[in-house]
Design a protein around this motif. Structure first.
Motif, mmCIF file in Angstrom:
data_model
loop_
_atom_site.group_PDB
_atom_site.id
_atom_site.type_symbol
_atom_site.label_atom_id
_atom_site.label_comp_id
_atom_site.label_asym_id
_atom_site.label_seq_id
_atom_site.Cartn_x
_atom_site.Cartn_y
_atom_site.Cartn_z
ATOM 1 N N SER A 141 79.888 1.732 -3.060
ATOM 2 C CA SER A 141 80.253 2.758 -3.893
ATOM 3 C C SER A 141 81.614 2.272 -4.329
ATOM 4 C CB SER A 141 80.379 4.091 -3.337
ATOM 5 O OG SER A 141 80.960 4.921 -4.189
ATOM 6 N N LYS A 200 84.608 11.913 -1.758
ATOM 7 C CA LYS A 200 83.630 11.382 -1.073
ATOM 8 C C LYS A 200 82.605 12.433 -0.435
ATOM 9 C CE LYS A 200 86.490 7.526 0.099
ATOM 10 N NZ LYS A 200 87.118 6.883 1.403
ATOM 11 N N ASN A 201 83.138 13.675 -0.138
ATOM 12 C CA ASN A 201 81.968 14.653 0.655
ATOM 13 C C ASN A 201 81.161 15.067 -0.463
ATOM 14 O OD1 ASN A 201 83.615 14.703 2.957
ATOM 15 N ND2 ASN A 201 84.963 16.485 2.132
ATOM 16 N N GLU A 252 78.598 12.304 -0.354
ATOM 17 C CA GLU A 252 77.933 12.326 0.798
ATOM 18 C C GLU A 252 76.874 13.428 0.765
ATOM 19 O OE1 GLU A 252 80.711 11.979 3.749
ATOM 20 O OE2 GLU A 252 81.315 9.789 3.059
ATOM 21 N N LYS A 253 77.178 14.645 0.278
ATOM 22 C CA LYS A 253 76.183 15.720 0.286
ATOM 23 C C LYS A 253 75.096 15.214 -0.512
ATOM 24 C CE LYS A 253 79.768 19.452 0.979
ATOM 25 N NZ LYS A 253 80.428 20.299 0.435
ATOM 26 N N LEU A 258 73.598 12.380 -1.093
ATOM 27 C CA LEU A 258 72.886 11.340 -0.228
ATOM 28 C C LEU A 258 72.288 12.228 0.949
ATOM 29 C CD1 LEU A 258 75.534 8.437 -0.118
ATOM 30 C CD2 LEU A 258 73.570 8.742 -1.546
ATOM 31 N N GLU A 259 72.746 13.029 1.375
ATOM 32 C CA GLU A 259 72.321 13.964 2.503
ATOM 33 C C GLU A 259 70.847 14.589 1.812
ATOM 34 O OE1 GLU A 259 74.858 16.604 4.213
ATOM 35 O OE2 GLU A 259 75.991 14.952 5.229
ATOM 36 N N ASN A 307 73.116 2.371 4.651
ATOM 37 C CA ASN A 307 74.809 1.909 5.095
ATOM 38 C C ASN A 307 75.385 2.189 3.739
ATOM 39 O OD1 ASN A 307 77.014 1.564 6.229
ATOM 40 N ND2 ASN A 307 76.757 -0.458 6.763
ATOM 41 N N LEU A 308 76.495 3.269 3.899
ATOM 42 C CA LEU A 308 77.366 3.413 2.645
ATOM 43 C C LEU A 308 78.441 2.929 2.945
ATOM 44 C CD1 LEU A 308 77.885 5.056 -0.019
ATOM 45 C CD2 LEU A 308 78.456 6.834 1.293
ATOM 46 N N TYR A 353 82.310 2.248 0.770
ATOM 47 C CA TYR A 353 83.251 2.692 -0.149
ATOM 48 C C TYR A 353 84.017 1.466 -0.260
ATOM 49 C CZ TYR A 353 82.090 7.638 0.126
ATOM 50 O OH TYR A 353 81.253 8.745 0.218
#
Length: 699
Positions: free
Chosen positions: A224, A630-631, A634-635, A637-638, A645-646, A648
């Motif tokens: 990312s 980022k949060n 990531e939400k 992606l969840e 594997n993410l 940054y």
């Protein structure tokens, strides 16, 4: 450690061959009698002991040579460790997702975000080697070029030619495509790169039901890269509405423009300009506080007829792609009307009104009801029906209305209630219970009671102070009629019945007057309001509702085939390019034109005649430059069950170094093969030495 070619590991069984051969060749040395010299016997024992050690060493070396050769062919690779000279050997599949939305046009000290994204993508592609493969995806591209390629020059050429798009992004769709591509690959390194400014609107809303856990498994790496690094000043035009429903040359047209401040500073004395056919027609200043929107009304006159292109524009800021909004309107030069009447007395006042005050803008033909079957109704804008003798032609009027035509129903002077109600019922208009009053007798007359002055037919018809001073006609004979909730009553009479009603059928409009235009029914034809109201009604009814004036880039334009008069139909796009249309198959009422990736005006021609001019605009959500953290990502992606594997990549880091450090895939086959060669050389040297020792003992 991972093996890229694990099937070869079965060859490890070959390591047993040297052991078997060694065991088969194992034998005791023959005793050879020497002289009585004791020291010679001791020397023989020492040599035999050394030879045995060397033989065991040879056995170990031969086993190791086979092991390392087999392991080399099995292609061992290390995860999470980069060894110089080995990393590039692991084959890579890279899918690059580039954000091409217009928020990427923001300029920073390193150039526009979009150009930075393209440069970064080129560096990734340029470091790919033979045997690697890659694909390019764009966030707003509707027709993605699917499939991986090892023609990296073509990908770089595609990047060079790519421009910022107005289309709405679909991150979840593009991520799904990328996941499908990398999942099909057999390469060791399977990587997805997301290069964006991370504007928050690219993230889908909550409630996504995509489960990509199988595609985006633990073998996938998602890199990312966020490009946003400055506070952006942006004023966006969110909406442009045309308030008029009647358009006339050199008559005022009012526009409402919605402006929003997407910046972190207030705006004072901003300038909004309005252009009609590329000519500045009006200008107005505005103030907007941080995070607020304002509605600004602008009035302008058009000195032209036909299709009028309307453009609202604000001054330059950090995002120029939302500084314009487009709309289109049509001002008729001539309005073609058809009067259907079986007796001259039913239409004489109507014709007189149209002739006297329309300034030649309204042209009419008159036919009787028996001729209606042979008339091309689509050639007319408005039809006046002053007859109820339509037993066989009502269906043609219904189709005329569905196609966008308009109808004015006026009872004939000899109206028959049953035939009139039959027409009303076929047009889905409530029936009338009967007539009220008496012909030529004003003793039971009624007058206007309530008038809807907000209706478009009354706009600019009177001076503001004259609206309440309309001299009502005396109506002594009329059809007692009510809309019954199926339409609107524009003028009501004192007895509660509707004098003038409006209904809608299909894409067309219907006006219904409840009295004939004859002095025996009322004195309406000789009142001052009569001719202006009729002419204004014609202008209103002739205006086709523009259902395509709020199209966004990427949405299709519907082209009405009823307007096509030539086999050659073309669309001139905002950039001047031309698309010729295939009108097959026959029998369709409309076709969809989908190549609307640009904002601006799409002119549709049938032969040399322009039949439509459709405005296409940007999506206002792209103007709101709020960035995700980022949060937020990531939400998302969840929600899609991302199992990979993410990684940054920060802007202040060297992206290629970060990738090389994070990338797994250092192949060790070269090292293993080199060890096997070294062992083979050692084996040959020791074997030669053992042979000499054995010969020395035998002698």
């Amino acid at each position: 450690m991972t093996f890229l070619n694990p099937a070869v590991l079965i060859g490890l069984l070959a390591a047993a061959i040297p052991v078997i051969i060694h065991l088969l060749n194992l034998r005791k040395l023959k005793k050879i009698e020497f002289s009585t010299l004791a020291f010679l016997k001791e020397l023989q024992k020492n040599k035999i002991r050394k030879i045995k050690i060397k033989q065991w060493l040879l056995l170990v070396l031969r086993v190791l040579i086979i092991l390392f050769i087999v392991l080399a062919f099995a292609r061992p690779a290390l995860r999470g460790l980069s060894i110089a000279g080995t990393t590039s050997a692991a084959k890579t599949t890279a899918v690059l997702i580039i954000d091409d939305t217009f928020s990427m046009s923001v300029l920073s000290q390193n150039g526009s975000y979009f150009n930075q994204a393209k440069d970064f993508a080129k560096k990734i592609i340029e470091q790919l080697k033979e045997g690697d493969e890659a694909a390019l995806l764009f966030l707003s591209e509707k027709n993605q070029r699917l499939g991986l390629t090892n023609d990296f020059n073509s990908l770089i050429n595609e990047l060079n030619q790519k421009e910022i798009s107005y289309l709405t992004p679909d991150l979840n769709k593009v991520i799904t495509i990328a996941a499908q591509l990398v999942n099909k690959s057999n390469n060791f390194n399977r990587e997805i790169y997301l290069i964006t400014d991370f504007q928050k609107n690219i993230l889908p809303s909550t409630g996504i039901k995509s489960d990509l856990s199988e595609l985006l498994n633990e073998n996938i790496k998602l890199y990312s890269f966020s490009l946003s690094d400055k506070k952006v000043f942006n004023i966006g035009i969110d909406d442009l509405k045309i308030n008029n429903q009647i358009f006339e040359k050199n008559k005022p047209i009012t526009f409402s423009v919605t402006l929003s401040n997407y910046s972190e500073q207030n705006v004072q004395n901003g300038v909004l300009s309005l252009f009609l056919n590329n000519k500045r027609a009006a200008q107005k200043s505005f103030d907007i506080e941080v995070g607020k929107s304002v509605l600004t009304d602008v009035e302008a006159l058009s000195d032209a007829t036909g299709f009028i292109e309307v453009t609202a524009e604000v001054e330059t800021d950090d995002v120029e792609f939302d500084n314009k909004k487009f709309s289109s309107l049509f001002i008729p030069d001539k309005i073609l009307t058809l009067i259907i009447s079986d007796e001259n007395s039913s239409s004489r006042f109507l014709k007189l009104a149209l002739q006297t005050i329309s300034d030649g803008k309204i042209k009419f033909n008159e036919k009787n009801s028996n001729q209606l079957g042979g008339i091309q109704l689509k050639n007319y804008d408005v039809v006046f029906l002053c007859s109820d003798n339509l037993s066989h032609s009502a269906d043609r009027l219904i189709q005329f209305l569905k196609d966008g035509g308009s109808l004015v129903i006026i009872p004939s002077i000899n109206a028959d209630l049953n035939r009139l109600n039959d027409i009303l019922q076929k047009l889905n208009i409530p029936s009338a219970p009967g007539f009220a009053g008496k012909l030529n007798d004003k003793s039971l007359s009624v007058q206007f009671d309530k008038i809807d002055f907000n209706h478009p037919v009354f706009r600019n018809l009177f001076r503001e102070n004259d609206k309440k001073n309309i001299e009502s006609p005396v109506i002594n004979y009329f059809v007692k009629h009510s809309t019954q909730g199926k339409g609107i009553s524009i003028i009501k009479l004192s007895d509660g019945s509707s004098f003038l009603s409006e209904f809608k059928t299909g894409n067309g409009k219907i006006f219904f007057f409840n009295t004939a235009f004859d002095p025996g029914w009322s004195n309406f034809p000789i009142k001052a309001i009569f001719a202006p109201l009729l002419v204004k009604s014609v202008f209103y009814l002739s205006q086709k509702e523009n259902l395509q004036n709020n199209l966004l880039a990427g949405e299709f334009i519907s082209i009405d085939l009823n307007k096509i008069k030539s086999p050659q139909t073309k669309v001139i796009r905002p950039d001047g390019t031309i698309d010729f249309l295939n009108l097959e198959p026959a029998g369709q009422k409309s076709i969809e034109y989908k190549n609307t990736n640009l904002v601006g005006f799409y002119k549709i021609y049938s032969g040399n005649e322009i039949i439509d001019n459709v405005a296409v605009n940007h999506d206002r959500t792209e103007s709101n430059l709020v960035y995700a953290d980022k949060n937020d990502f990531e939400k998302y992606l969840e929600q899609i069950n991302f199992m990979g594997n993410l990684i940054y990549i920060e802007k202040n880091k060297n992206p290629l170094e970060e990738i090389n450090q994070a990338r797994f895939g250092s192949e060790l086959w070269r090292i293993f093969l080199l060890i096997a060669i070294i062992l083979a050389v050692a084996e040959m040297s020791i074997a030669r030495n053992v042979k000499k020792d054995l010969e020395g003992i035998k002698s």
